[in-house]
Design a protein around this motif. Structure first.
Motif, PDB file in Angstrom:
ATOM      1  N   SER A  24       0.825  -1.204   0.000  1.00  0.00           N
ATOM      2  CA  SER A  24       0.000   0.000   0.000  1.00  0.00           C
ATOM      3  C   SER A  24       0.857   1.251   0.000  1.00  0.00           C
ATOM      4  N   GLY A  25       2.180   1.078   0.227  1.00  0.00           N
ATOM      5  CA  GLY A  25       3.084   2.212   0.203  1.00  0.00           C
ATOM      6  C   GLY A  25       3.083   3.039   1.472  1.00  0.00           C
ATOM      7  N   ASP A  26       2.334   2.623   2.493  1.00  0.00           N
ATOM      8  CA  ASP A  26       2.272   3.415   3.713  1.00  0.00           C
ATOM      9  C   ASP A  26       3.134   2.840   4.832  1.00  0.00           C
ATOM     10  N   HIS A  27       4.194   2.138   4.455  1.00  0.00           N
ATOM     11  CA  HIS A  27       5.120   1.616   5.468  1.00  0.00           C
ATOM     12  C   HIS A  27       5.890   2.786   6.057  1.00  0.00           C
ATOM     13  N   ALA A  28       5.967   2.833   7.368  1.00  0.00           N
ATOM     14  CA  ALA A  28       6.633   3.950   8.002  1.00  0.00           C
ATOM     15  C   ALA A  28       7.940   3.549   8.648  1.00  0.00           C
ATOM     16  N   SER A  29       8.126   3.704   9.946  1.00  0.00           N
ATOM     17  CA  SER A  29       9.400   3.660  10.625  1.00  0.00           C
ATOM     18  C   SER A  29       9.621   2.687  11.798  1.00  0.00           C
ATOM     19  N   MET A  52       3.884  -2.148  10.337  1.00  0.00           N
ATOM     20  CA  MET A  52       3.780  -3.560   9.957  1.00  0.00           C
ATOM     21  C   MET A  52       2.349  -4.014  10.260  1.00  0.00           C
ATOM     22  N   THR A  53       1.773  -4.798   9.336  1.00  0.00           N
ATOM     23  CA  THR A  53       0.365  -5.151   9.501  1.00  0.00           C
ATOM     24  C   THR A  53       0.085  -6.644   9.550  1.00  0.00           C
ATOM     25  N   GLU A  77       7.045  -8.454  18.243  1.00  0.00           N
ATOM     26  CA  GLU A  77       5.718  -8.336  18.853  1.00  0.00           C
ATOM     27  C   GLU A  77       4.921  -7.471  17.893  1.00  0.00           C
ATOM     28  N   LEU A  78       4.135  -8.111  17.038  1.00  0.00           N
ATOM     29  CA  LEU A  78       3.385  -7.405  16.010  1.00  0.00           C
ATOM     30  C   LEU A  78       2.220  -6.625  16.598  1.00  0.00           C
ATOM     31  N   GLU A  79       2.149  -5.365  16.246  1.00  0.00           N
ATOM     32  CA  GLU A  79       1.013  -4.504  16.582  1.00  0.00           C
ATOM     33  C   GLU A  79       0.486  -4.003  15.243  1.00  0.00           C
ATOM     34  N   GLY A  82       0.201  -0.411  13.926  1.00  0.00           N
ATOM     35  CA  GLY A  82       0.731   0.474  14.958  1.00  0.00           C
ATOM     36  C   GLY A  82       2.245   0.349  15.039  1.00  0.00           C
ATOM     37  N   VAL A  83       2.780   0.490  16.232  1.00  0.00           N
ATOM     38  CA  VAL A  83       4.220   0.392  16.457  1.00  0.00           C
ATOM     39  C   VAL A  83       4.527  -0.997  17.009  1.00  0.00           C
ATOM     40  N   SER A  84       5.272  -1.772  16.236  1.00  0.00           N
ATOM     41  CA  SER A  84       5.656  -3.129  16.637  1.00  0.00           C
ATOM     42  C   SER A  84       7.031  -3.085  17.290  1.00  0.00           C
ATOM     43  N   ARG A  85       7.254  -3.974  18.249  1.00  0.00           N
ATOM     44  CA  ARG A  85       8.527  -4.043  18.970  1.00  0.00           C
ATOM     45  C   ARG A  85       9.336  -5.219  18.439  1.00  0.00           C
ATOM     46  N   ILE A  86      10.609  -4.942  18.140  1.00  0.00           N
ATOM     47  CA  ILE A  86      11.523  -5.960  17.638  1.00  0.00           C
ATOM     48  C   ILE A  86      12.655  -6.107  18.636  1.00  0.00           C
TER      49      ILE A  86
END
Length: 113
Positions: A24-29, A52-53, A77-79, A82-86
């Motif tokens: 979708s091109g909306d990958h962020a940071s 990440m979705t 930890e997929l969210e 939202g903001v996922s933790r790696i």
């Protein structure tokens, strides 16, 4: 195009969103927010990745980070959306720039702290 995840991915993660926004091109940071020493010289570094979705996103990021020299394992930890933790586990410090590059190659970037 990836397909929506079912209940649990092969990585043991559950995709609560049940939809995939890859492409979708909306990958962020994502960026390091903590470093902790583990047992017997093991280092655990935590990073945040936004956007990440699904399990496919997790697989892409995990594959790129696993290829970085010194990285022994990667857990996410997929969210969804939202903001996922790696967490990276290594036997030596992994330069943040190498992590940033790997995450970027997967289509994301580190969240600034």
């Amino acid at each position: 195009m990836c397909t929506p995840a079912t209940a649990t991915t092969e990585l043991g993660l559950t995709d609560k969103n049940q939809e995939c926004a890859c492409g979708s091109g909306d990958h962020a940071s994502a960026s390091s927010d903590a470093v902790e020493a583990g047992t017997a010289g093991t280092i655990r570094e935590h990073y945040l990745v936004e956007g990440m979705t699904c399990g496919h996103c997790v697989s892409n990021v995990t594959e790129e980070l696993s290829a970085v020299d010194g990285v022994e394992s990667v857990s996410v930890e997929l969210e969804p959306g939202g903001v996922s933790r790696i967490m990276l586990v290594s036997s030596q410090p992994v330069p943040a720039e190498k992590v940033r590059t790997a995450v970027s190659e997967a289509g994301y970037s580190l969240v600034s702290v």
